[in-house]
Write a protein that holds these residues in place. Structure first.
Motif: not given
Ligand SMILES: *[C@@H]1O[C@H](CO)[C@@H](O)[C@H](O)[C@H]1NC(C)=O
Ligand SMILES: *[C@@H]1O[C@H](CO)[C@@H](O)[C@H](O)[C@H]1NC(C)=O
Ligand SMILES: *[C@@H]1O[C@H](CO)[C@@H](O)[C@H](O)[C@H]1NC(C)=O
Ligand SMILES: *[C@@H]1O[C@H](CO)[C@@H](O)[C@H](O)[C@H]1NC(C)=O
Ligand SMILES: *[C@@H]1O[C@H](CO)[C@@H](O)[C@H](O)[C@H]1NC(C)=O
Ligand SMILES: *[C@@H]1O[C@H](CO)[C@@H](O)[C@H](O)[C@H]1NC(C)=O
Ligand SMILES: *[C@@H]1O[C@H](CO)[C@@H](O)[C@H](O)[C@H]1NC(C)=O
Ligand SMILES: *[C@@H]1O[C@H](CO)[C@@H](O)[C@H](O)[C@H]1NC(C)=O
Length: 900
Positions: A367-369, A405-409, A413-415, A436-439
């Motif tokens: 996951t994105d740190l 979460c998103s799972y960009p290859p 991942s972002n939540i 959580l920047k992509a929430l």
């Protein structure tokens, strides 16, 4: 002794929350009592309990018949995990990007009496480390992994795969210099599976570790070299390669060699059920001569693994100096290693130590740190257990409950969604949610969250749904959230929160609650009495004040600002987000955009200290506004009179003022003639209302395009009432100093200081001319010559060159008769002698006719070719029926008040 205790306490303090000690070591003895600490008698390393590193799991001691005095103390107890598929330890306060050796150790010892060692998986963070599988109940097993830490924490996870309950006996972390083990990088780690780190010393001296090895690597004896002998020294073995393979001298002090042979042969079996042809092994061989051989003697050899020579140059051990050879070999189930003397050699080969690692790619992206750390902090703040362990998003199979979460290859991942509804969260909304920047979805409903709704929630730019309903939150809703909710970018739910205030009244009254009986029996009667006195006092004062003031200024309206809401300065700060968005400047000072609790946008007009217009005008404006309500007058929402702070709160007019709209060069689409007429009509109706519907009548005194504001759908409203004067009942005129704006100022009023409603008519004429020509009131003809827009239009009408002065931005798309009629109306309104000017009532009527003419043209053009449909429309010169028909000529209505 005291010193020892002090040191121990120091360690307890250091380690209690999952952090390294002052060596950078983390040494956990799993399964001992929480907060228990001891010093290992062999290594002198301080071991701590796993309190603070992991929450779930249960402690157990191994079965008593397995407790041998020879067994290291660390193996006596363990922690097992009967619940949850994945359970993780988290070791914190590391340095991201640094190298660490992590060791997990296991000793089953039949702790559960089943005599059946479990089989489970071990993960380092999101990456598969190895299977933990025991030959039998008595085998001690430990695994090392050398990694570059991807974060400032590392997690070790035990995953139940249905073959018994995972457990762990010990967990160690040792920092390594970043030059050590250069094969290790961010995408590649080295795992030591079956204790394959060997010294070649005698079996009696089995383990070498800390403090002999400052990195606390464990070196065990290798006794599988057939027909070999051990040579030893007590001399220190120098290591000029300590930056790369910092092998300790004690490991190098023994070596295996052969007698009467020129080769050392042994075979090494990975003994790893998971090893296959794709497994890569990393070998390091260490050698140093321990015998000071004669100068004519030569010891040099090749190292051959499965018939392939690994060295480029011959290996030449030096006397008491470390040398090494490292190599990656793969694709075999069994490895035949040979050290074969070169032809020129006079001495047999020698081997002091070796390490054999399984090469592990680090492929799983975590996951994105920022997101992961925020979630871990949230987990800690609210004590959420669930399955909240390890990495929040990955592996996908172990995603934390409530998360999406998103799972960009290939990317972290972002939540994107967090559904914590009914998670029994207690306390304030943690600031970590803001990280959580992509929430996109945040559902915190049905918890026991309290305190204010924090502002940072509005800073999560991706957020499209925020549900805070059914909590115990209080206070106002932050500006940023209201703004988003208002513009439709955020769906905001705050229902069922007893203390969130819908408006300021509710905010203030909802703050303090007192114990029921006390309230009823004592406080209320007392308060009631006090209140009664205060009310009487205030009433009396009000009456006296009113009398006094009536005497002083008999014609000043004394309306009290009761109909509108009174704002405190703090509230204004809140609704304008600390006056962050300035939308313009008024006569008093800056105007700020704000949002009310209901999401309505407002313009907050603040009187600046340096304002040329004083408090008197300011209050005048407030007073007038409170009794004025018309769709073409900007309405006052409230005001603020808080010590030095004066402010008026209006409905916000998003399209700005007419002047900007007319002068705008490129940005927005230019106003059509129809829109211009409608704006003129709107403004005229506003003035008509002031002049005729208000009792007493009001003279606006500052009609200008700057003061006409436009709503989203271009409805014009008159703003800025500071100069409005109450016009006495006599309906004649009053004497006052001329105020207003150059270019719009009635010359009669300017000369005589006599003001009447006709001054507004004059100024309105100028606005109408601006609408027709798109020019400012004073038109520059050349560099030095400037004429008033009225004269300019007059000239063009006289020379019948009307079209040359019409605003070119309309692109010729207008009914010329409608324009001409409007121009005539404007010139009429602009007559020098005020008596000759029409009233606003007539102006309104005339403008309606102009609009009809223009509408007819538009409709005619639309139905062009459909058989002369123009009959439904009035012909040129006729409008609104016979009795109102005035053609192009302007009639002046009879003087006298028009009542409506
Ligand atoms: C361990 O120590 C922490 C912090 O001092 C304390 O909060 C906790 O209750 C202790 N745990 C036990 C089981 O004593
Ligand atoms: C394990 O044994 C120690 C002493 O030998 C004892 O203090 C401790 O309570 C035991 N732990 C468990 C979980 O039974
Ligand atoms: C890590 O090392 C391997 C093997 O040398 C190499 O293929 C890989 O590109 C390296 N990765 C990074 C991130 O340097
Ligand atoms: C070891 O030495 C013995 C006799 O010295 C010999 O018979 C045997 O084959 C040797 N073993 C290996 C593996 O070389
Ligand atoms: C080891 O390093 C020392 C000092 O840097 C140097 O004098 C010596 O020659 C080196 N020895 C070897 C064998 O490289
Ligand atoms: C090595 O070579 C020998 C003879 O050349 C052969 O018998 C043996 O199978 C080879 N070993 C491996 C592991 O390839
Ligand atoms: C995930 O978050 C990071 C920063 O927090 C951002 O740079 C990245 O673009 C985000 N990825 C996605 C897929 O939203
Ligand atoms: C303010 O809020 C209270 C309680 O929520 C409500 O009763 C009242 O009508 C509101 N007043 C206004 C002006 O909206």
């Amino acid at each position: 002794m005291i010193l020892r205790v002090a040191v121990l306490l120091f360690y307890i303090f250091q380690c209690i929350h999952g952090q390294p000690d002052n060596l950078g070591f983390i040494s956990i003895d799993c399964g001992i009592a929480a907060n228990f600490t001891y010093q290992d008698p062999v290594t002198n390393i301080i071991y701590v309990s796993d309190y603070g590193f992991i929450a779930p799991g249960e402690n157990h001691n191994i079965s008593s018949d397995y407790m041998k005095p020879s067994l290291a103390k660390g193996y006596f107890s363990l922690r097992f995990f009967p619940h949850g598929v994945r359970n993780c330890y988290t070791m914190r306060s590391l340095v991201m990007g640094n190298r660490y050796l992590v060791r997990a150790s296991f000793y089953y010892g039949n702790y559960d009496g089943l005599n059946k060692p479990p089989v489970f998986d071990l993960y380092l963070g999101t990456n598969y480390w190895h299977e933990v599988n025991f030959g039998d109940s008595r085998s001690v097993n430990w695994m090392d992994i050398i990694v570059v830490s991807p974060a400032d924490y590392l997690q070790v996870c035990l995953v139940n795969k249905g073959s018994g309950t995972p457990f762990i006996s010990g967990l160690d972390l040792r920092p390594l210099e970043n030059t050590l083990y250069p094969a290790v990088n961010a995408t590649q780690s080295l795992a030591l599976i079956n204790s394959n780190r060997f010294h070649l010393g005698p079996t009696g001296n089995s383990l070498i570790r800390y403090p002999s090895d400052p990195h606390d690597r464990i070196w065990s004896t290798y006794d599988a070299i057939p027909n070999s002998t051990v040579i030893s020294t007590t001399a220190v073995i120098q290591n000029n390669l300590s930056g790369i393979y910092d092998v300790p001298s004690s490991v190098m002090q023994n070596a295996a060699t052969v007698i009467n042979s020129s080769r050392i042969d042994f075979s090494w079996d990975p003994s790893d059920p998971s090893a296959d042809v794709s497994s890569k092994y990393f070998f390091v061989f260490y050698f140093a001569d321990l015998q000071n051989v004669p100068s004519n003697a030569v010891r040099q050899f090749d190292i051959i693994i499965n018939n392939k020579t690994q060295n480029i140059e011959l290996c030449r051990p030096m006397f008491l100096f470390v040398n090494y050879l490292s190599s990656i070999v793969h694709g075999m189930s069994n490895y035949n290693v040979s050290l074969v003397s070169a032809k020129s050699a006079t001495l047999p080969p020698i081997l002091n130590a070796m390490e054999i690692y399984l090469v592990k790619p680090i492929t799983e992206v975590a996951t994105d740190l920022g997101d992961a750390k925020a979630m871990m902090a949230i987990q800690e703040t609210f004590g959420v257990i669930k399955n909240w362990m390890g990495d929040p998003c990955t592996p996908k199979a172990f995603i934390w409950r409530g998360l999406k979460c998103s799972y960009p290859p290939g990317d972290p991942s972002n939540i994107t969604a967090l559904n914590l509804s009914s998670f029994q969260l207690v306390g304030a909304i943690s600031t970590n949610f803001g990280d959580l920047k992509a929430l996109q979805y945040l559902d915190l409903s049905r918890n026991n969250l309290s305190g204010p709704i924090p502002n940072f929630l509005g800073q999560i730019s991706s957020l499209i749904l925020l549900d805070l309903s059914s909590n115990n939150l209080s206070g106002p809703i932050p500006y940023s959230l209201l703004q988003k909710s208002r513009n439709g970018s955020l769906s905001l739910r705050v229902g069922d929160n007893a203390n969130i205030c819908a408006n300021s009244t509710a905010c203030i009254s909802g703050q303090k609650k007192v114990n029921g009986t006390l309230l009823a029996e004592i406080i209320i009667p007392i308060l009631a009495t006090i209140a009664l006195f205060i009310i009487l006092f205030l009433l009396l004062r009000q009456v006296l004040k009113r009398k006094a003031k009536k005497r002083a200024t008999h014609h000043e309206d004394e309306s009290v600002l009761l109909e509108n809401r009174e704002f405190s300065y703090r509230e204004l700060k809140h609704i304008t987000d600390n006056f962050s968005q300035e939308t313009g400047k008024g006569g008093f000072g800056p105007v700020f955009l704000g949002y009310l609790e209901n999401g309505n946008s407002v313009a907050v007009k603040v009187r600046s200290e340096s304002s040329s217009q004083g408090g008197r005008e300011f209050l005048a404006e407030a007073q007038h506004l409170t009794r004025i309500h018309h769709k073409n007058l900007v309405s006052l929402v409230g005001y603020c009179q808080d010590r030095n702070h004066l402010a008026l709160v209006y409905e916000y007019m998003p399209e700005g003022d007419l002047q900007d709209k007319l002068r705008a060069t490129s940005s927005s689409r230019p106003l059509t003639w129809e829109q211009r007429l409608q704006i003129a009509l709107d403004a005229a109706q506003g003035l008509e209302y002031l002049h005729f519907a208000c009792k007493p009548a009001l003279i606006y005194r500052d009609v200008k395009s700057r003061n006409i504001l436009l709503s989203t759908d271009l409805v014009a409203k008159i703003a800025d009432f500071g100069l409005t004067k109450v016009f006495g009942d006599s309906k004649t005129h009053i004497t006052t100093e001329p105020v207003g704006t150059i270019g719009y100022l009635d010359p009669e009023y300017f000369r005589s200081f006599h003001i009447s409603e006709k001054s507004d008519v004059y100024s309105f004429a100028v606005v109408l001319l601006e609408l027709i020509t798109g020019r400012p009131p004073v038109v520059p003809i050349s560099d030095s010559v400037r004429i008033h827009v009225g004269e300019w239009v007059q000239q063009s009408l006289d020379h019948d060159t009307m079209e040359s002065i019409v605003d070119a931005k309309m692109g010729g798309d207008y009914d010329i008769n409608s324009v001409r009629k409007a121009a005539n109306l404007a010139l009429h309104c602009k007559r020098e002698v005020s008596r000759e000017r029409p009233t606003m009532v007539e102006v309104v009527a005339q403008l309606k006719e102009c609009l009809v003419l223009e509408n007819c043209r538009v409709r005619r053009r639309r139905s062009l070719g459909s058989n002369g449909d123009g009959s439904t429309c009035l012909g040129e010169g006729s409008a609104l029926g016979a009795e109102e028909e005035r053609g192009g000529e302007i009639q002046v209505f009879a003087d006298g008040p028009v009542t409506r």
